[in-house]
Design a protein around this motif. Structure first.
Motif, PDB file in Angstrom:
ATOM      1  N   ILE A  50      48.813  30.767  81.783  1.00 20.85           N
ATOM      2  CA  ILE A  50      48.731  30.281  80.412  1.00 20.85           C
ATOM      3  C   ILE A  50      47.289  30.265  79.912  1.00 20.85           C
ATOM      4  N   GLY A  51      46.363  29.757  80.687  1.00 27.57           N
ATOM      5  CA  GLY A  51      44.996  29.585  80.233  1.00 27.57           C
ATOM      6  C   GLY A  51      44.128  30.835  80.263  1.00 27.57           C
ATOM      7  N   ASP A  52      44.487  31.831  81.055  1.00 24.95           N
ATOM      8  CA  ASP A  52      43.665  33.026  81.211  1.00 24.95           C
ATOM      9  C   ASP A  52      44.176  34.137  80.290  1.00 24.95           C
ATOM     10  N   ALA A  53      43.389  34.509  79.288  1.00 20.95           N
ATOM     11  CA  ALA A  53      43.807  35.496  78.287  1.00 20.95           C
ATOM     12  C   ALA A  53      44.155  36.846  78.916  1.00 20.95           C
ATOM     13  N   LYS A  54      43.405  37.276  79.930  1.00 19.30           N
ATOM     14  CA  LYS A  54      43.686  38.561  80.583  1.00 19.30           C
ATOM     15  C   LYS A  54      45.033  38.534  81.296  1.00 19.30           C
ATOM     16  N   LEU A  55      45.329  37.420  81.938  1.00 19.16           N
ATOM     17  CA  LEU A  55      46.612  37.308  82.642  1.00 19.16           C
ATOM     18  C   LEU A  55      47.779  37.195  81.655  1.00 19.16           C
ATOM     19  N   ARG A  56      47.551  36.508  80.531  1.00 23.29           N
ATOM     20  CA  ARG A  56      48.598  36.456  79.491  1.00 23.29           C
ATOM     21  C   ARG A  56      48.913  37.863  79.014  1.00 23.29           C
ATOM     22  N   ALA A  57      47.876  38.653  78.769  1.00 23.87           N
ATOM     23  CA  ALA A  57      48.065  40.025  78.289  1.00 23.87           C
ATOM     24  C   ALA A  57      48.760  40.890  79.337  1.00 23.87           C
ATOM     25  N   LYS A  58      48.484  40.635  80.594  1.00 27.90           N
ATOM     26  CA  LYS A  58      49.067  41.440  81.673  1.00 27.90           C
ATOM     27  C   LYS A  58      50.528  41.092  81.934  1.00 27.90           C
ATOM     28  N   TYR A  59      50.872  39.806  81.893  1.00 32.18           N
ATOM     29  CA  TYR A  59      52.199  39.381  82.334  1.00 32.18           C
ATOM     30  C   TYR A  59      53.158  38.954  81.225  1.00 32.18           C
ATOM     31  N   LEU A  60      52.658  38.493  80.099  1.00 32.12           N
ATOM     32  CA  LEU A  60      53.536  37.968  79.050  1.00 32.12           C
ATOM     33  C   LEU A  60      53.816  39.017  77.981  1.00 32.12           C
ATOM     34  N   SER A  61      54.999  38.928  77.371  1.00 29.11           N
ATOM     35  CA  SER A  61      55.316  39.802  76.235  1.00 29.11           C
ATOM     36  C   SER A  61      54.325  39.480  75.117  1.00 29.11           C
ATOM     37  N   LYS A  62      54.148  40.423  74.216  1.00 29.55           N
ATOM     38  CA  LYS A  62      53.152  40.245  73.150  1.00 29.55           C
ATOM     39  C   LYS A  62      53.428  38.997  72.317  1.00 29.55           C
TER      40      LYS A  62
END
Length: 162
Positions: A49-61
């Motif tokens: 949740i807190g890491d923008a790079k990981l959000r971009a890698k794992y979460l839908s847009k």
């Protein structure tokens, strides 16, 4: 001649195993396993949740954008927002023990993966990851908790997404 045949057969077998390994990395289960890869009793693991790079890698847009909006609104207001816990561990103090990842239920470009774990007590937490294909990759489109009406939650609902 037999030596060349053995060599060719070995190369074919090795390339087949490499293709299988690459295909396994792109499965919904593999994505969920990567999310939990650092979550052990000794470490809190990745900050989905807190890491923008990981959000971009794992979460839908759309889910990544909603999480960012929630974080930004909390920072602006100084108040605790909808995400006052780590949804990956269903807690504020992430600790995962005895992790079990179920095989995915895949229907076209959508999949569900069940996860269960405990945090040192006998009670098991059960989460469901909804995933979708986005740009050829499996991405998390929701995380929800199974349980009673008081315990159950959905990340999309918390963030006011449909």
């Amino acid at each position: 001649m037999t030596r060349i045949r053995e060599l060719c057969l070995g190369l074919l077998l090795a390339s087949g195993l490499a293709v299988q390994a690459l295909a396994a990395e792109g499965t919904p289960e593999a994505v969920v396993k990567q999310i939990y890869s650092g979550k052990t009793p000794e470490t809190k693991g990745i900050d989905l949740i807190g890491d923008a790079k990981l959000r971009a890698k794992y979460l839908s847009k759309d889910l990544a954008a909603a999480v960012k909006r929630g974080i930004d609104e909390s920072a602006k207001s100084g108040e605790v927002g909808a995400l006052d816990f780590d949804p990956v561990s269903d807690s504020q103090d992430p600790l995962i023990k005895d992790l079990k990842i179920e095989p995915a239920s895949v229907q076209g470009d959508r999949a569900q993966v069940g996860v269960s774990f405990n945090r040192g007590d006998p009670k098991r937490d059960e989460l469901v990851y909804d995933l979708m294909q986005e740009n050829g990759q499996w991405r998390v489109s929701n995380i929800s908790k199974k349980g009673s009406a008081e315990e159950a939650w959905s990340l999309r609902q918390m963030l006011s997404l449909k």
